[in-house]
Motif scaffolding. Structure first.
Motif, PDB file in Angstrom:
ATOM      1  N   PRO A 135      74.759  65.655  65.972  1.00  0.00           N
ATOM      2  CA  PRO A 135      74.867  64.330  66.584  1.00  0.00           C
ATOM      3  C   PRO A 135      74.690  64.393  68.097  1.00  0.00           C
ATOM      4  N   VAL A 136      74.073  63.359  68.613  1.00  0.00           N
ATOM      5  CA  VAL A 136      73.811  63.288  70.038  1.00  0.00           C
ATOM      6  C   VAL A 136      75.074  62.825  70.741  1.00  0.00           C
ATOM      7  N   THR A 137      75.457  63.526  71.790  1.00  0.00           N
ATOM      8  CA  THR A 137      76.641  63.134  72.555  1.00  0.00           C
ATOM      9  C   THR A 137      76.235  62.121  73.608  1.00  0.00           C
ATOM     10  N   GLU A 138      77.197  61.395  74.090  1.00  0.00           N
ATOM     11  CA  GLU A 138      76.917  60.379  75.090  1.00  0.00           C
ATOM     12  C   GLU A 138      76.576  61.031  76.419  1.00  0.00           C
ATOM     13  N   THR A 139      75.706  60.390  77.150  1.00  0.00           N
ATOM     14  CA  THR A 139      75.395  60.884  78.484  1.00  0.00           C
ATOM     15  C   THR A 139      76.511  60.487  79.425  1.00  0.00           C
ATOM     16  N   SER A 140      76.525  61.075  80.578  1.00  0.00           N
ATOM     17  CA  SER A 140      77.599  60.814  81.529  1.00  0.00           C
ATOM     18  C   SER A 140      77.589  59.366  82.007  1.00  0.00           C
ATOM     19  N   SER A 141      76.405  58.758  82.148  1.00  0.00           N
ATOM     20  CA  SER A 141      76.337  57.370  82.618  1.00  0.00           C
ATOM     21  C   SER A 141      76.882  56.407  81.565  1.00  0.00           C
ATOM     22  N   VAL A 142      76.621  56.665  80.273  1.00  0.00           N
ATOM     23  CA  VAL A 142      77.138  55.811  79.209  1.00  0.00           C
ATOM     24  C   VAL A 142      78.658  55.951  79.130  1.00  0.00           C
ATOM     25  N   ALA A 143      79.139  57.182  79.226  1.00  0.00           N
ATOM     26  CA  ALA A 143      80.586  57.415  79.177  1.00  0.00           C
ATOM     27  C   ALA A 143      81.279  56.770  80.370  1.00  0.00           C
ATOM     28  N   ALA A 144      80.672  56.843  81.560  1.00  0.00           N
ATOM     29  CA  ALA A 144      81.256  56.230  82.752  1.00  0.00           C
ATOM     30  C   ALA A 144      81.270  54.711  82.629  1.00  0.00           C
ATOM     31  N   ALA A 145      80.248  54.148  82.024  1.00  0.00           N
ATOM     32  CA  ALA A 145      80.203  52.700  81.836  1.00  0.00           C
ATOM     33  C   ALA A 145      81.294  52.247  80.872  1.00  0.00           C
ATOM     34  N   LYS A 146      81.574  53.034  79.839  1.00  0.00           N
ATOM     35  CA  LYS A 146      82.634  52.670  78.888  1.00  0.00           C
ATOM     36  C   LYS A 146      84.004  52.752  79.542  1.00  0.00           C
ATOM     37  N   GLU A 147      84.169  53.689  80.462  1.00  0.00           N
ATOM     38  CA  GLU A 147      85.462  53.821  81.142  1.00  0.00           C
ATOM     39  C   GLU A 147      85.644  52.764  82.222  1.00  0.00           C
ATOM     40  N   GLY A 148      84.607  52.056  82.548  1.00  0.00           N
ATOM     41  CA  GLY A 148      84.699  50.996  83.541  1.00  0.00           C
ATOM     42  C   GLY A 148      84.400  51.458  84.946  1.00  0.00           C
ATOM     43  N   LYS A 149      83.921  52.665  85.107  1.00  0.00           N
ATOM     44  CA  LYS A 149      83.607  53.178  86.435  1.00  0.00           C
ATOM     45  C   LYS A 149      82.310  52.585  86.976  1.00  0.00           C
ATOM     46  N   ILE A 150      81.393  52.194  86.082  1.00  0.00           N
ATOM     47  CA  ILE A 150      80.133  51.602  86.507  1.00  0.00           C
ATOM     48  C   ILE A 150      80.136  50.139  86.070  1.00  0.00           C
ATOM     49  N   GLU A 151      79.768  49.276  87.010  1.00  0.00           N
ATOM     50  CA  GLU A 151      79.730  47.857  86.699  1.00  0.00           C
ATOM     51  C   GLU A 151      78.470  47.559  85.891  1.00  0.00           C
ATOM     52  N   THR A 152      78.629  46.922  84.759  1.00  0.00           N
ATOM     53  CA  THR A 152      77.482  46.582  83.918  1.00  0.00           C
ATOM     54  C   THR A 152      77.203  45.091  84.029  1.00  0.00           C
ATOM     55  N   LEU A 153      75.957  44.725  83.824  1.00  0.00           N
ATOM     56  CA  LEU A 153      75.563  43.332  83.871  1.00  0.00           C
ATOM     57  C   LEU A 153      75.583  42.771  82.458  1.00  0.00           C
ATOM     58  N   ASN A 154      76.142  41.597  82.315  1.00  0.00           N
ATOM     59  CA  ASN A 154      76.144  40.922  81.021  1.00  0.00           C
ATOM     60  C   ASN A 154      75.050  39.865  81.063  1.00  0.00           C
ATOM     61  N   ILE A 155      73.947  40.133  80.423  1.00  0.00           N
ATOM     62  CA  ILE A 155      72.808  39.230  80.409  1.00  0.00           C
ATOM     63  C   ILE A 155      72.557  38.829  78.968  1.00  0.00           C
ATOM     64  N   ASP A 156      72.404  37.523  78.756  1.00  0.00           N
ATOM     65  CA  ASP A 156      72.110  37.020  77.431  1.00  0.00           C
ATOM     66  C   ASP A 156      70.592  36.874  77.313  1.00  0.00           C
ATOM     67  N   ILE A 157      69.987  37.640  76.459  1.00  0.00           N
ATOM     68  CA  ILE A 157      68.526  37.656  76.330  1.00  0.00           C
ATOM     69  C   ILE A 157      68.000  36.344  75.759  1.00  0.00           C
ATOM     70  N   SER A 158      68.775  35.666  74.979  1.00  0.00           N
ATOM     71  CA  SER A 158      68.297  34.423  74.372  1.00  0.00           C
ATOM     72  C   SER A 158      68.042  33.345  75.426  1.00  0.00           C
ATOM     73  N   ASN A 159      68.639  33.420  76.602  1.00  0.00           N
ATOM     74  CA  ASN A 159      68.443  32.428  77.646  1.00  0.00           C
ATOM     75  C   ASN A 159      67.217  32.694  78.503  1.00  0.00           C
ATOM     76  N   ILE A 160      66.580  33.800  78.338  1.00  0.00           N
ATOM     77  CA  ILE A 160      65.460  34.160  79.198  1.00  0.00           C
ATOM     78  C   ILE A 160      64.280  33.215  79.014  1.00  0.00           C
ATOM     79  N   PHE A 161      63.961  32.845  77.770  1.00  0.00           N
ATOM     80  CA  PHE A 161      62.762  32.064  77.497  1.00  0.00           C
ATOM     81  C   PHE A 161      63.024  30.568  77.367  1.00  0.00           C
ATOM     82  N   LYS A 162      64.222  30.128  77.658  1.00  0.00           N
ATOM     83  CA  LYS A 162      64.515  28.700  77.587  1.00  0.00           C
ATOM     84  C   LYS A 162      63.976  27.990  78.821  1.00  0.00           C
ATOM     85  N   ASP A 163      63.429  26.797  78.607  1.00  0.00           N
ATOM     86  CA  ASP A 163      62.971  25.967  79.714  1.00  0.00           C
ATOM     87  C   ASP A 163      64.157  25.301  80.355  1.00  0.00           C
ATOM     88  N   GLU A 164      64.149  25.263  81.640  1.00  0.00           N
ATOM     89  CA  GLU A 164      65.264  24.613  82.347  1.00  0.00           C
ATOM     90  C   GLU A 164      65.013  23.180  82.612  1.00  0.00           C
TER      91      GLU A 164
END
Length: 164
Positions: A135-164
């Motif tokens: 099994p593949v182990t997590e990379t350090s960046s993925v593990a850091a993101a889960k611990e909350g050390k790296i700020e992640t962006l929450n983007i909803d992909i379904s809103n990308i193609f909607k007309d405003e």
């Protein structure tokens, strides 16, 4: 072309030099091989109608060619080259290296040398497949993101193609 459009008349060198002399080909468009050909011309002009020189063609065999042929005859499913293998050596090259190493060491009898090399190489192939299936182990960046050390962006992909 300068002389003729037939490939049988003249050599590629004579036709290219004719194009250069006539100005139909610019000097900067001259092929890379042209200057080398003029510096080191062949003994016999390479023409289509040149008689074939009769002579025996010697077979060139290396010591390991017989062993390599036997290996591929006994193991037809062994690939000649694995694209996912980054070591740069094919399975056959690994086999030849192991065979020669065992031959130099003199540890194995000459009659059992082939079988020993085959078992060692096929064992390495099995071990490498097992290591790839772990099994593949997590990379350090993925593990850091889960611990909350790296700020992640929450983007909803379904809103990308909607007309405003």
């Amino acid at each position: 072309m300068a002389r003729s459009r037939l490939a049988k008349i003249g050599t590629i060198h004579s036709r290219t030099s004719g194009l250069l002399r006539a100005g139909a080909m610019k000097e900067e468009d001259k092929p890379l091989w042209f200057d080398i050909y003029e510096a080191f011309p062949p003994k016999d002009e390479p023409r289509f109608d040149r008689p074939i020189v009769a002579g025996n063609i010697r077979d060139i065999f290396y010591e390991e060619d017989v062993i390599r042929a036997k290996f591929h005859k006994d193991h037809p499913t062994q690939p000649f080259l694995r694209l996912e293998d980054t070591s740069g050596l094919s399975q056959t090259q690994k086999f030849i290296a192991v065979y020669q190493q065992l031959l130099e060491e003199g540890v194995v009898e000459k009659s059992k040398l082939y079988e020993a090399a085959v078992s060692q190489v096929t064992g390495q192939a099995v071990r490498s497949k097992i290591n790839k299936n772990q099994p593949v182990t997590e990379t350090s960046s993925v593990a850091a993101a889960k611990e909350g050390k790296i700020e992640t962006l929450n983007i909803d992909i379904s809103n990308i193609f909607k007309d405003e």
